[in-house]
Design a protein around this motif. Structure first.
Motif, PDB file in Angstrom:
ATOM      1  N   SER A  44     100.732  35.554  49.615  1.00  0.00           N
ATOM      2  CA  SER A  44     100.707  37.009  49.742  1.00  0.00           C
ATOM      3  C   SER A  44     100.260  37.654  48.430  1.00  0.00           C
ATOM      4  CB  SER A  44     102.088  37.509  50.132  1.00  0.00           C
ATOM      5  OG  SER A  44     102.097  38.905  50.271  1.00  0.00           O
ATOM      6  N   GLU A  45     100.785  37.156  47.305  1.00  0.00           N
ATOM      7  CA  GLU A  45     100.382  37.682  45.991  1.00  0.00           C
ATOM      8  C   GLU A  45      98.910  37.414  45.722  1.00  0.00           C
ATOM      9  OE1 GLU A  45     103.027  36.047  43.074  1.00  0.00           O
ATOM     10  OE2 GLU A  45     104.785  36.960  44.013  1.00  0.00           O
ATOM     11  N   ALA A  46      98.432  36.225  46.102  1.00  0.00           N
ATOM     12  CA  ALA A  46      97.019  35.893  45.909  1.00  0.00           C
ATOM     13  C   ALA A  46      96.151  36.802  46.763  1.00  0.00           C
ATOM     14  CB  ALA A  46      96.764  34.431  46.252  1.00  0.00           C
ATOM     15  N   GLY A  47      96.584  37.074  47.983  1.00  0.00           N
ATOM     16  CA  GLY A  47      95.833  37.975  48.861  1.00  0.00           C
ATOM     17  C   GLY A  47      95.771  39.377  48.284  1.00  0.00           C
ATOM     18  N   ALA A  48      96.876  39.839  47.733  1.00  0.00           N
ATOM     19  CA  ALA A  48      96.904  41.171  47.121  1.00  0.00           C
ATOM     20  C   ALA A  48      95.997  41.215  45.905  1.00  0.00           C
ATOM     21  CB  ALA A  48      98.334  41.539  46.748  1.00  0.00           C
ATOM     22  N   ALA A  49      95.974  40.135  45.122  1.00  0.00           N
ATOM     23  CA  ALA A  49      95.115  40.095  43.935  1.00  0.00           C
ATOM     24  C   ALA A  49      93.646  40.109  44.331  1.00  0.00           C
ATOM     25  CB  ALA A  49      95.425  38.851  43.102  1.00  0.00           C
ATOM     26  N   VAL A  50      93.292  39.383  45.401  1.00  0.00           N
ATOM     27  CA  VAL A  50      91.900  39.381  45.880  1.00  0.00           C
ATOM     28  C   VAL A  50      91.535  40.769  46.388  1.00  0.00           C
ATOM     29  CG1 VAL A  50      90.371  38.474  47.681  1.00  0.00           C
ATOM     30  CG2 VAL A  50      91.839  36.910  46.380  1.00  0.00           C
TER      31      VAL A  50
END
Length: 101
Positions: free
Chosen positions: A87-93
């Motif tokens: 989820s954090e990686a998706g938000a960063a992307v």
């Protein structure tokens, strides 16, 4: 009680035969002595050992079940952490794509 029996028989030729029989009463019952007590003690020791072994087996089974439950909980926690990281990686992307340079 002792019984003594003497039997005389005469055959057809006139010869006499004597039979002497002594019968003793019933022998006194033996108490069994130490052998009986040794068997009783041996049976009790075997019973105590069997109860101890079965209780140890049930304790080991419970410990195994607890370990499996803890491992399943750890797997669940790890899956949650992977989900959070994704989820954090998706938000960063999303942030990287939406910010103009």
């Amino acid at each position: 009680m002792t019984e003594e029996r003497i039997t005389e028989t005469t055959d057809s030729l006139g010869r006499t035969h004597t039979t002497h029989t002594i019968t003793h009463g019933e022998p006194a019952a033996s108490s069994g002595g130490g052998a009986r007590w040794a068997l009783v003690v041996l049976a009790l020791v075997a019973l105590v050992a069997a109860v101890f072994m079965f209780s140890q087996m049930s304790n080991a089974e419970a410990a195994k079940d607890t370990a499996i439950a803890e491992a399943a909980g750890d797997v669940g926690d790890a899956a949650g952490q992977i989900g959070d990281a994704a989820s954090e990686a998706g938000a960063a992307v999303k942030d990287a794509v939406s910010k103009p340079e």
